[in-house]
Design an enzyme around this catalytic site. Structure first.
Site, mmCIF file in Angstrom:
data_model
loop_
_atom_site.group_PDB
_atom_site.id
_atom_site.type_symbol
_atom_site.label_atom_id
_atom_site.label_comp_id
_atom_site.label_asym_id
_atom_site.label_seq_id
_atom_site.Cartn_x
_atom_site.Cartn_y
_atom_site.Cartn_z
ATOM 1 N N THR A 199 -8.369 -5.652 3.556
ATOM 2 C CA THR A 199 -8.975 -5.193 2.298
ATOM 3 C C THR A 199 -9.814 -6.320 1.712
ATOM 4 O OG1 THR A 199 -7.182 -3.698 1.752
ATOM 5 C CG2 THR A 199 -8.342 -4.648 -0.114
ATOM 6 N N ARG A 227 -3.200 9.840 1.695
ATOM 7 C CA ARG A 227 -2.545 8.710 1.004
ATOM 8 C C ARG A 227 -3.583 7.828 0.305
ATOM 9 N NH1 ARG A 227 -3.021 2.891 1.360
ATOM 10 N NH2 ARG A 227 -1.045 1.982 0.738
ATOM 11 N N GLY A 229 -3.902 4.164 -1.808
ATOM 12 C CA GLY A 229 -3.192 2.917 -2.137
ATOM 13 C C GLY A 229 -3.570 2.405 -3.517
ATOM 14 N N ASP A 230 -3.361 1.116 -3.713
ATOM 15 C CA ASP A 230 -3.614 0.509 -5.030
ATOM 16 C C ASP A 230 -5.085 0.184 -5.264
ATOM 17 O OD1 ASP A 230 -3.387 -1.367 -2.916
ATOM 18 O OD2 ASP A 230 -3.268 -2.993 -4.372
ATOM 19 N N THR A 250 -4.456 -7.330 -2.963
ATOM 20 C CA THR A 250 -4.406 -6.861 -1.579
ATOM 21 C C THR A 250 -2.969 -6.924 -1.096
ATOM 22 O OG1 THR A 250 -5.065 -7.252 0.694
ATOM 23 C CG2 THR A 250 -5.070 -9.178 -0.732
ATOM 24 N N GLY A 251 -2.578 -5.945 -0.310
ATOM 25 C CA GLY A 251 -1.204 -5.960 0.188
ATOM 26 C C GLY A 251 -0.662 -4.553 0.296
ATOM 27 N N GLY A 253 0.128 -1.444 -0.779
ATOM 28 C CA GLY A 253 -0.356 -0.778 -1.977
ATOM 29 C C GLY A 253 0.696 -0.057 -2.799
HETATM 30 N N1 ASP Z 1 -3.726 -2.577 -0.657
HETATM 31 C C1 ASP Z 1 -4.309 -1.797 0.379
HETATM 32 C C2 ASP Z 1 -3.660 -0.444 0.412
HETATM 33 O O1 ASP Z 1 -2.472 -0.354 0.245
HETATM 34 C C3 ASP Z 1 -4.186 -2.414 1.724
HETATM 35 C C4 ASP Z 1 -4.383 -3.916 1.775
HETATM 36 O O2 ASP Z 1 -4.756 -4.523 0.794
HETATM 37 O O3 ASP Z 1 -4.186 -4.511 2.838
HETATM 38 O O4 ASP Z 1 -4.335 0.524 0.655
#
Ligand code: ASP
Length: 331
Positions: A199, A227, A229-230, A250-251, A253
């Site tokens: 991301t 789906r 995410g955040d 990032t991470g 979500g």
């Molecule tokens: N945060 C993003 C999601 O969950 C993915 C990521 O940041 O790696 O869609």
């Protein structure tokens, strides 16, 4: 009379350039996760570092020339979206059906204006359309076909699915599906963590004291059921407020949504007077305790920054107003 006009222009020019002497800065990320030196070749490491350097310099030049933080964030993220290295735009991960679905959001700290899109299958540069939603519609978030239709109607560039797909992401989907079919759930869990990498996000402070934040992603490999995410959620993946800071996450979500991560950092600064580093650390610790992983980048109105993570790495870079650049991958 002519001289009076000239004098007026001179005085206005001086006051503008005084304004332009203010502090500014920009921070970017290209995803956080299990990034280990032993799994990385020197060549790949260089590729990532060069891309991060080039991206952050695009934003730096805009800010240095008196451009807005909005433009700096947009153009910097556009570069990362166009690079196949990152999970955003070209090179985004594939969902369960082998398709790309893109999410992005943008917020400006001056007026708390925001725009976002989710589940787009056509938009070449999702961050630009998120900004368009903010500037040219009365809405904050558009999804799916609606987001794609809005982009077409507003002359944003759209492309076929094939444009986004790379061999690396096709192989990742195959791999994750075969693990899933073999029902090795532990492996799946660890692979899942790796596969959401890449991301992209950017936060910036311009010479006028305005903060902006943006995030763009393909989400998680093998995602189902539309789906989201955040990344496209204001307050979770992205937040900006001139009273506190600009944040991009990032991470994993699902944890970042439940932890309202980006807003939480801003709120700790605004209501509890925490420094940007302390606020970012506190919120990442909260995510760790919940069982999630990932990282954040943030910048405040003085140009102080945070790049916090609870993973082994996060692709990231920063430049301050003196042009001092810092590019890092590992924790
Ligand atoms: N945060 C993003 C999601 O969950 C993915 C990521 O940041 O790696 O869609």
């Amino acid at each position: 009379m002519k001289y009076i006009y000239l004098l007026i222009f001179f005085v206005i020019g001086c006051s503008n350039s005084n304004n332009l002497d203010n502090n500014f800065g920009i921070v970017i990320h290209g995803g956080a996760g299990t990034i280990l030196k032993e799994n990385m070749t020197l060549e790949l490491e260089e590729k990532y570092k060069n891309a991060l350097r080039e991206a952050v310099l695009i934003g730096y030049d805009i800010l240095n020339n008196g451009g807005t933080s909005e433009k700096a964030v947009e153009k910097t993220i556009n570069y990362l979206e166009d690079s196949p290295l990152f999970n955003a735009g070209k090179g985004a991960v594939l969902n369960f059906d082998g398709e790309v679905e893109l999410d992005a959001s943008f917020m400006e700290g001056k007026n708390l204006n925001a725009g976002a899109i989710s589940g787009s299958k056509k938009i070449k540069n999702p961050i630009s359309t998120a900004i368009k939603v903010m500037n040219s519609s009365s809405h904050v978030m558009l999804s799916g076909k609606g987001a794609d239709d809005f982009a077409i109607q507003h002359n944003m560039q759209t492309v076929e699915q094939n444009y986004f797909k790379t061999e690396r992401r096709i192989n990742s989907l195959k791999k994750i599906k075969s693990i899933e079919n073999n029902k090795v759930s532990n492996l799946l869990n660890s692979d899942y963590r790796v596969q959401k990498l890449g991301t992209v996000g950017c936060v910036a402070l311009d010479k006028f004291g305005n903060l902006s934040a943006g995030t763009s992603t393909g989400g998680m490999t093998n995602k189902k059921w539309n789906r989201i995410g955040d990344a496209p959620i204001i307050g979770a993946g992205t937040y900006a407020n001139n009273n506190s800071c600009a944040v991009s996450s990032t991470g994993w979500g699902e944890y970042f949504i439940r932890g309202v991560v980006a807003y939480d950092i801003a709120a700790l600064m605004e209501y509890k007077n925490l420094s940007i580093k302390k606020a970012a650390k506190t919120v990442i610790n909260k995510i760790s305790k919940m069982g999630g992983d990932g990282g954040v980048i943030a910048i405040d109105k003085q140009g102080n920054i945070a790049m916090e993570m609870n993973t082994s790495g996060m692709y990231r870079a920063h430049i301050n107003s003196k042009g001092e650049i810092d590019v890092k991958i590992y924790k």
